[in-house]
Write a protein that holds these residues in place. Structure first.
Motif, PDB file in Angstrom:
ATOM      1  N   CYS A 269      -9.910   4.359  95.161  1.00  0.00           N
ATOM      2  CA  CYS A 269      -8.855   4.076  94.134  1.00  0.00           C
ATOM      3  C   CYS A 269      -8.274   2.608  94.792  1.00  0.00           C
ATOM      4  O   CYS A 269      -8.363   1.597  94.279  1.00  0.00           O
ATOM      5  CB  CYS A 269      -7.945   4.942  93.941  1.00  0.00           C
TER       6      CYS A 269
ATOM      7  N   LYS B 178      -2.473  -2.882  93.246  1.00  0.00           N
ATOM      8  CA  LYS B 178      -2.595  -1.716  92.595  1.00  0.00           C
ATOM      9  C   LYS B 178      -1.293  -1.708  91.447  1.00  0.00           C
ATOM     10  O   LYS B 178      -0.131  -1.638  92.114  1.00  0.00           O
ATOM     11  CB  LYS B 178      -2.463  -0.449  93.441  1.00  0.00           C
TER      12      LYS B 178
ATOM     13  N   HIS C  83     -10.262   8.414  86.106  1.00  0.00           N
ATOM     14  CA  HIS C  83      -9.046   8.532  85.430  1.00  0.00           C
ATOM     15  C   HIS C  83      -8.858   9.281  84.387  1.00  0.00           C
ATOM     16  O   HIS C  83      -7.796   9.606  83.798  1.00  0.00           O
ATOM     17  CB  HIS C  83      -8.809   6.869  85.240  1.00  0.00           C
TER      18      HIS C  83
ATOM     19  N   GLU D  13     -14.278   7.075  91.384  1.00  0.00           N
ATOM     20  CA  GLU D  13     -13.491   7.072  92.756  1.00  0.00           C
ATOM     21  C   GLU D  13     -14.001   7.924  93.429  1.00  0.00           C
ATOM     22  O   GLU D  13     -14.255   9.336  93.422  1.00  0.00           O
ATOM     23  CB  GLU D  13     -11.986   7.199  92.280  1.00  0.00           C
TER      24      GLU D  13
ATOM     25  N   ASP E   9      -4.434   8.374  94.178  1.00  0.00           N
ATOM     26  CA  ASP E   9      -5.680   9.330  93.391  1.00  0.00           C
ATOM     27  C   ASP E   9      -6.571  10.180  94.079  1.00  0.00           C
ATOM     28  O   ASP E   9      -7.803  10.262  93.665  1.00  0.00           O
ATOM     29  CB  ASP E   9      -6.311   8.161  92.504  1.00  0.00           C
TER      30      ASP E   9
ATOM     31  N   GLN F 191      -8.467  13.008  92.517  1.00  0.00           N
ATOM     32  CA  GLN F 191      -9.694  12.495  91.581  1.00  0.00           C
ATOM     33  C   GLN F 191     -10.827  11.719  92.265  1.00  0.00           C
ATOM     34  O   GLN F 191     -11.654  11.354  91.716  1.00  0.00           O
ATOM     35  CB  GLN F 191      -9.145  11.879  90.240  1.00  0.00           C
TER      36      GLN F 191
HETATM   37 MN    MN Z   1      -7.217   5.417  90.760  1.00  0.00          MN
END
Ligand code: MN
Ligand code: PEP
Length: 330
Positions: free
Chosen positions: A102, A131, A272, A298, A309, A312
């Motif tokens: 990420c 980000k 996501h 990711e 993140d 995920q």
């Molecule tokens: Mn992300």
């Protein structure tokens, strides 16, 4: 009806504008990078003038007219996007795997990810140096230093690089570093940013706004193309839904419309969309089944310590299993 005139290089824009005025047409100049005239958009309420008359005006290269409101996008239907030598995305080309963290957190983390992406048969490294974060207190990326880690790692392993541009201020620098410039979901309708990114003349990965309709999404792509982007790849990353077991709802119908009906390049981001690593593989498979031309995933060398993140992120050794074997592709 939306009509766009594209110009021959060196066309006399002032002369053309006065010719258009003489015909009673209201025309808005489109600017290419560096402020060069690239064409004119003719307003829908303008005096209708036959296409042949417009095409015969001095300096006009082509007349693109469409009912859809996005003639530049329509003109690219069926065309693939050339990102870098050997990386071509769209109809008629094998789907690509694009993966990485990420956020770029360190040179080492980014390098480990790039090595694994290459080993898994991936075409491009992903990772954010700038980000967008919901909380102002969350990790906002390593900035310019992160960009350098990403570019170096991509080069070392012969990968392309996609990374997000968050602000007009950074657009030139990100366009310079990236092979594909990412517009994040939260910025899909940040029109000033789209214009600045388009001016970089790179291909753009346009993530879908979490509540955006397909029409709004296509018009955002049109903004990028009108500003000079060298092609747009759509990325479905999930839309706002009613459940709370997944972060978003992966809209496979939208992917199918873009891939099969519009014949435009589209990727799926199952990370996501789901917000959880255990759903990445099935959603990736579903995305490819409805025609996606690539996966944006990711992955992290140590997801438990990820600065963003982590839940995920796939472990790096899980990447290779995501893509179908070439013999499975029809
Ligand atoms: Mn992300
Ligand atoms: C990302 O891909 O890094 C990202 C922030 O995704 P999205 O804009 O889809 O939330």
């Amino acid at each position: 009806m939306t009509t766009v005139l594209t110009l021959h290089p060196g066309a006399d824009q002032v002369l053309l504008r006065s010719e258009l005025q003489r015909l009673g047409v209201w025309a808005q100049p489109l600017t290419a990078p560096g402020g060069q005239p690239a064409g004119f958009a003719l307003a829908a309420h303008s005096n209708p003038v036959p296409g042949a008359t417009l095409a015969a005006l001095p300096g006009v290269a082509s007349v693109l007219a469409s009912q859809s409101g996005h003639p530049l996008l329509d003109a690219r239907k069926g065309e693939a996007v050339h990102i870098a030598p050997g990386i071509v995305v769209g109809a008629g080309h094998a789907p690509v795997l694009v993966a990485g963290p990420c956020s770029a957190e360190s040179a080492r983390q980014v390098r480990q990810a790039a090595e694994a992406v290459k080993a898994a048969g991936g075409a491009m490294l992903r990772g954010g140096a700038f980000k967008p974060r919901t909380s102002p207190y969350a990790f906002t990326g390593a900035g310019v230093e992160g960009l350098r880690w990403l570019r170096d790692a991509a080069d070392e392993f012969g990968l392309g690089l996609v990374t997000e541009c968050l602000s007009e201020r950074d657009a030139a620098q990100v366009s310079e570093a990236a092979d594909l410039v990412q517009v994040g979901s939260r910025n899909m309708q940040n029109f000033a940013l789209l214009k600045a990114i388009g001016a970089g003349q790179k291909p753009v990965l346009l993530k879908r706004g979490a509540s955006a309709t397909l029409h709004e999404w296509r018009l955002a792509a049109e903004h990028l193309l009108a500003a000079g982007a060298d092609g747009v790849i759509f990325c479905e990353r999930g839309v706002r839904g009613v459940g709370d077991e997944t972060r978003n709802v992966l809209d496979l119908g939208a992917v199918a419309v873009l891939a099969a009906i519009d014949r435009l390049p589209v990727w799926v981001d199952p990370s996501h969309a789901a917000g959880r690593r255990d759903l990445i593989a099935p959603l990736a498979k579903a995305g490819l089944a409805v025609g996606a031309h690539g996966l944006l995933v990711e992955a992290h060398p140590d997801a438990a310590t990820a600065l963003s993140d982590g839940a995920q992120a796939l472990p790096l050794d899980a990447l290779a299993a995501l893509m179908p074997h070439p013999t499975e592709l029809s």
